[in-house]
Design an enzyme around this catalytic site. Structure first.
Site, PDB file in Angstrom:
ATOM      1  N   PRO A 135       0.768  -0.920  -0.073  1.00 49.38           N
ATOM      2  CA  PRO A 135      -0.041   0.400   0.104  1.00 49.38           C
ATOM      3  C   PRO A 135       0.403   1.629  -0.213  1.00 49.38           C
ATOM      4  O   PRO A 135       2.445   1.259   0.640  1.00 49.38           O
ATOM      5  CB  PRO A 135      -0.767  -0.384   1.474  1.00 49.38           C
ATOM      6  N   GLU A 136      -0.001   2.542  -0.694  1.00 53.01           N
ATOM      7  CA  GLU A 136       0.913   3.568  -0.296  1.00 53.01           C
ATOM      8  C   GLU A 136       0.124   4.848   0.165  1.00 53.01           C
ATOM      9  O   GLU A 136      -0.636   4.003   0.654  1.00 53.01           O
ATOM     10  CB  GLU A 136       1.878   3.932  -2.517  1.00 53.01           C
ATOM     11  N   LYS A 184       3.155   6.283   4.838  1.00 48.29           N
ATOM     12  CA  LYS A 184       2.788   5.088   4.983  1.00 48.29           C
ATOM     13  C   LYS A 184       2.495   4.222   5.864  1.00 48.29           C
ATOM     14  O   LYS A 184       2.252   3.055   6.525  1.00 48.29           O
ATOM     15  CB  LYS A 184       3.422   3.763   3.186  1.00 48.29           C
ATOM     16  N   ASN A 243       6.617   2.263  -4.899  1.00 44.47           N
ATOM     17  CA  ASN A 243       7.057   1.296  -6.244  1.00 44.47           C
ATOM     18  C   ASN A 243       6.327   1.776  -6.907  1.00 44.47           C
ATOM     19  O   ASN A 243       6.666   2.466  -8.076  1.00 44.47           O
ATOM     20  CB  ASN A 243       6.717  -0.460  -6.057  1.00 44.47           C
ATOM     21  N   ARG A 290      13.022  -4.405  -5.688  1.00 48.48           N
ATOM     22  CA  ARG A 290      11.932  -4.077  -5.783  1.00 48.48           C
ATOM     23  C   ARG A 290      11.398  -3.963  -7.740  1.00 48.48           C
ATOM     24  O   ARG A 290      12.236  -4.010  -8.270  1.00 48.48           O
ATOM     25  CB  ARG A 290      10.861  -2.633  -5.488  1.00 48.48           C
TER      26      ARG A 290
END
Length: 272
Positions: free
Chosen positions: A2-3, A51, A166, A251
């Site tokens: 989650p961002e 976050k 990401n 990532r």
């Protein structure tokens, strides 16, 4: 993972369910904090910090329930008696009031801290893109402290600006026409990139479908997740690589080789 926009929505939902309410149950299913019980305390608010999510409560001094969703975590709000949408054994925190049940499932990080220690816990974070402390000049200053660092790593560093994950990292680099390995000091218009970061998170914070293309159906993202499909702008196959400061932090990195060409460093002088 989650961002910042996802965590902002989660905090808003928790705030609506808990703020100003007295807890009738507090069950924290993390061994270190299993004996903590805030039953009878009043929750003041729930807020996001990048976050991170903080549930603040208690009287004098106060306490925080500090969580980070990591990869799998999420918070749900239920009416009393409503069936949970996830199995109970995955619950890590259960908070109940007279009319609501809040459950944190599979939270990658969960702890309880005194309010006085909150700054120690999240004070290292850069300006929050969706927070009242947003300061683009401070974000730029922090990014420019390491001019040789690849922009694709600098954007993910929450110490620079808090809230980019990401998906946004890949989409921002595409929209700026910048290869993710471009050093920060060589990004053509870094202030514009920071400004765009803010605009994208603001545009998406109220909706569950994250979009950077302007479309809420179909092709909502320019390059992220499109390694087997073409770039939406030029049709070139989207490249997929791994990028991280360490091997344990790699990532997925998506970019268009045509729209985001890598600029090679100029060759040095020829040796005699």
């Amino acid at each position: 993972m989650p961002e910042g926009d996802t965590v902002w929505r989660a905090a808003r939902e928790l705030h609506r369910a808990l703020a100003g309410k007295t807890l009738t149950r507090c069950d924290i299913r993390v061994p270190r904090f299993a004996t903590v019980d805030f039953t009878g305390d009043t929750v003041q608010e729930a807020v996001s910090r990048g976050k991170h999510l903080l549930i603040r409560g208690g009287g004098d001094g106060g306490w925080d329930i500090h969580s980070h969703l990591k990869m799998e975590g999420l918070w749900h709000v239920y009416a009393r008696g409503e069936k949970w949408r996830r199995p109970a054994f995955k619950a890590r925190c259960i908070l109940e009031t007279a009319d609501a049940v809040v459950v944190g499932f599979e939270l990658g990080f969960l702890r309880v801290i005194p309010r006085a220690e909150e700054d120690d816990a999240v004070g290292y974070l850069g300006p929050d893109l969706l927070g009242p402390d947003w300061d683009p000049e401070e974000a730029l200053r922090r990014l420019r402290e390491e001019p040789e660092r690849p922009i694709g790593l600098a954007l993910l560093d929450q110490r620079n600006l808090a809230g980019i994950g990401n998906v946004y990292r890949c989409e921002l680099c595409f929209l700026a026409g910048v290869h993710p390995l471009t050093p920060v000091g060589e990004v053509p218009n870094l202030p514009r990139m920071v400004e765009l970061s803010k605009k994208l998170l603001e545009a998406n914070k109220e909706r569950s479908t994250r979009a950077t293309t302007g479309q809420l159906r179909g092709n909502t993202l320019w390059v992220y997740g499109r390694s087997r499909r073409g770039c939406l702008r030029c049709g070139t196959p989207v490249a997929l690589e791994q990028l991280g400061d360490k091997e344990t932090e790699l990532r997925e990195l998506y970019y268009c080789p045509h729209c985001q060409p890598r600029v090679e460093a100029p060759a040095g002088p020829a040796l005699p």
